[in-house]
Structures are given as C-alpha cells and as structure tokens.
Design an enzyme around this catalytic site. Structure first.
Site, mmCIF file in Angstrom:
data_model
loop_
_atom_site.group_PDB
_atom_site.id
_atom_site.type_symbol
_atom_site.label_atom_id
_atom_site.label_comp_id
_atom_site.label_asym_id
_atom_site.label_seq_id
_atom_site.Cartn_x
_atom_site.Cartn_y
_atom_site.Cartn_z
ATOM 1 N N GLU A 154 61.558 -11.924 63.158
ATOM 2 C CA GLU A 154 61.701 -11.719 64.601
ATOM 3 C C GLU A 154 60.346 -11.260 65.131
ATOM 4 O OE1 GLU A 154 64.539 -8.716 65.453
ATOM 5 O OE2 GLU A 154 66.161 -9.648 64.325
ATOM 6 N N ASP A 209 64.142 0.040 73.309
ATOM 7 C CA ASP A 209 63.354 0.275 72.103
ATOM 8 C C ASP A 209 63.078 1.755 71.917
ATOM 9 O OD1 ASP A 209 63.082 -2.416 71.345
ATOM 10 O OD2 ASP A 209 61.474 -2.708 72.803
#
Length: 276
Positions: A50, A61
């Site tokens: 990824e 995040d």
C-alpha cells in the site's frame, strides 16, 4: 506485470499462511528513498504493498504516519510522484495499491486518476474516508478498468453496513479493528477476531486486518484469524528511527519485514481458501 491482489492473497493462503500487506507513504523520506524502501519490503517478504498519498489533513492517521506524510509534503511530493512510486514498486510483480483520502482524487479528476493509476501498473485504491454509498464515480471508473476497490469495515459497523461494504469491494476487504487513529500498539485488539468473522459471513473476499501490528508475534496472532496482516506505522517508524542514515533505515526495515513475514507464516491456518 503485477499479479492481482486477489492472486497474492490466494498464493499466501495456498502456502497455509496469511498475506503480509505493507504500507509507506510516497515521498518518505523522499521519493527515491521511498521507492528503495518499498522495494526492500517486497524483497524481505511483503505480499502486497500500500502506497500512501500524502495529504494535508490526515484525520484518520496516527502521529507516526502524519509526521511522515508531512515530511513528504514539505519535500514537494505530488500525485505524479505517487504514481512514479507505484510504477516502480508494481514493476517488481507485487500488487501495489494506493491508500488515499478522497479529496486529492476528486481534485485530480476521478476518471483521470483511475486511468493514470492503471497506466502505472497500480492494482487499485484503498479509500478510508469514502464509503460505497458515496462512491458511484469511483466505482464506475474502477469497474471500467478492473481496479481493486478496497473499502473499510470497523467494529462499529452494523451487519447491514458490512454486507453493503463487502459487496462493493474488489481485491480484499480492509477491517480496521482499532477504534480511532492508526498507530503501532503493544497489544492486538480483542475486537478484531469478531469483526473478521462478521465480515467473512458476508463475502468470499479475503479480509485484511489493520490494528497497529508492530512485530512478528502480533502478526502471528492476527494471522490466526485474518487473511492478511496490514502493517503501516511500524514500517514508518523503522525508517524514522534512522534519520539521515538511509542504509541503517533500510536494514531496520528489512529486519522488521522478515520478522513480520515469519509471524504471518506462523499464524494458525483455519482451513483452505476461507479462513475463519
């Protein structure tokens, strides 16, 4: 030519193990250094890659990935650099997806982004802040090109929501088994196993789990019930711990990947192509 994401999961399953899915943001520590790091992860045992598209408002995040993405943005990384990174990693034959917030894709142009991703050899997109019911343009662009559509399910998802999400996925389903932002943790989540079971009740697609795995022992635990173990923050940290010493960073990254790969191989297989 990259194999497909589903083929990579099937190959791992045929070997009696879960797949190891590794993440780094493009442009970290810089574009060429990121490519070198991702290739090292492939060489040391990652089955699927990824590549994060750095974004200025990464609300989902954790601090480790946020800091890396910010460094990439300050270094001037652009979508063209993300696509160059995809092309370089996909050239290894490893399925390579882009993980991105939706705003940059929309600003770039959904159809244009899909075509440029395909041209770079990318396998598809993971879209953490885009759900299938708000994704008709992306679903159409992806279906036209055979790109993977990886949507997320969470412990808070209802059974109906999980079924709707998995029906729209192609490649695999991403089970985010930690409530809150991403980040390496010292223990795995007791929410993950039940979420995988609920997800598998709705689909034959592989289910990958991301919950802050940071070492081989944790990877082995998750591999006992998931088709894929997704690791991000720990890879970023391996590089961040060696600022200015690229060789040391790559050695740390390789050692971590090998430890995780050993872990996913040690997880208890739960029978054939479908793991419970």
């Amino acid at each position: 030519m990259s194999q497909t994401t589903s083929a990579a999961f099937a190959k791992a399953d045929a070997e009696g193990r879960a797949a190891l899915v590794g993440y780094l943001p493009a442009g970290y520590p810089d574009v060429d250094g990121g490519i070198e790091a991702l290739r090292a992860m492939v060489a040391a045992g990652c089955d699927v890659i990824e590549i994060g598209l750095p974004y200025s408002d990464p609300v989902m995040d954790g601090p480790t990935i946020q800091a890396a993405a910010q460094q990439a943005l300050e270094g001037g990384v652009r979508i063209r650099d993300v696509l160059r990174t995809v092309e370089a990693v996909a050239a290894t034959g490893t399925p390579t997806l882009v993980m991105t917030y939706w705003n940059p894709v929309e600003a770039y142009g959904v159809d244009r982004f899909a075509q440029h991703l395909l041209d770079a050899g990318g396998a598809g997109l993971i879209t953490p802040d885009l759900t299938p019911d708000y994704a008709p343009e992306w679903i159409a662009a992806a279906d036209e090109r055979g790109l993977d559509k990886v949507f997320l399910v969470a412990p808070s998802s209802t059974d109906e929501r999980i079924a709707m999400t998995t029906a729209a996925c192609r490649g695999f389903v991403y089970a985010t088994a930690v409530m809150g932002v991403t980040g390496a943790r010292t223990s795995t989540s007791d929410l993950a196993g039940p979420l995988v079971a609920r997800t598998k009740a709705t689909t034959d697609l592989p289910v990958g789990v991301g919950l802050g795995v940071s070492n081989g022992a944790q990877a082995a635990e998750v591999a006992g019930y998931a088709d894929g173990v997704i690791v991000g923050s720990a890879f970023v940290r391996a590089l961040a711990d060696h600022p200015g010493d690229r060789a040391a960073g790559l050695r740390a990254l390789t050692a971590l990947t090998e430890d995780l790969a050993t872990g996913v191989a040690a997880g208890t297989p739960r029978g054939g192509a479908v793991r419970a």
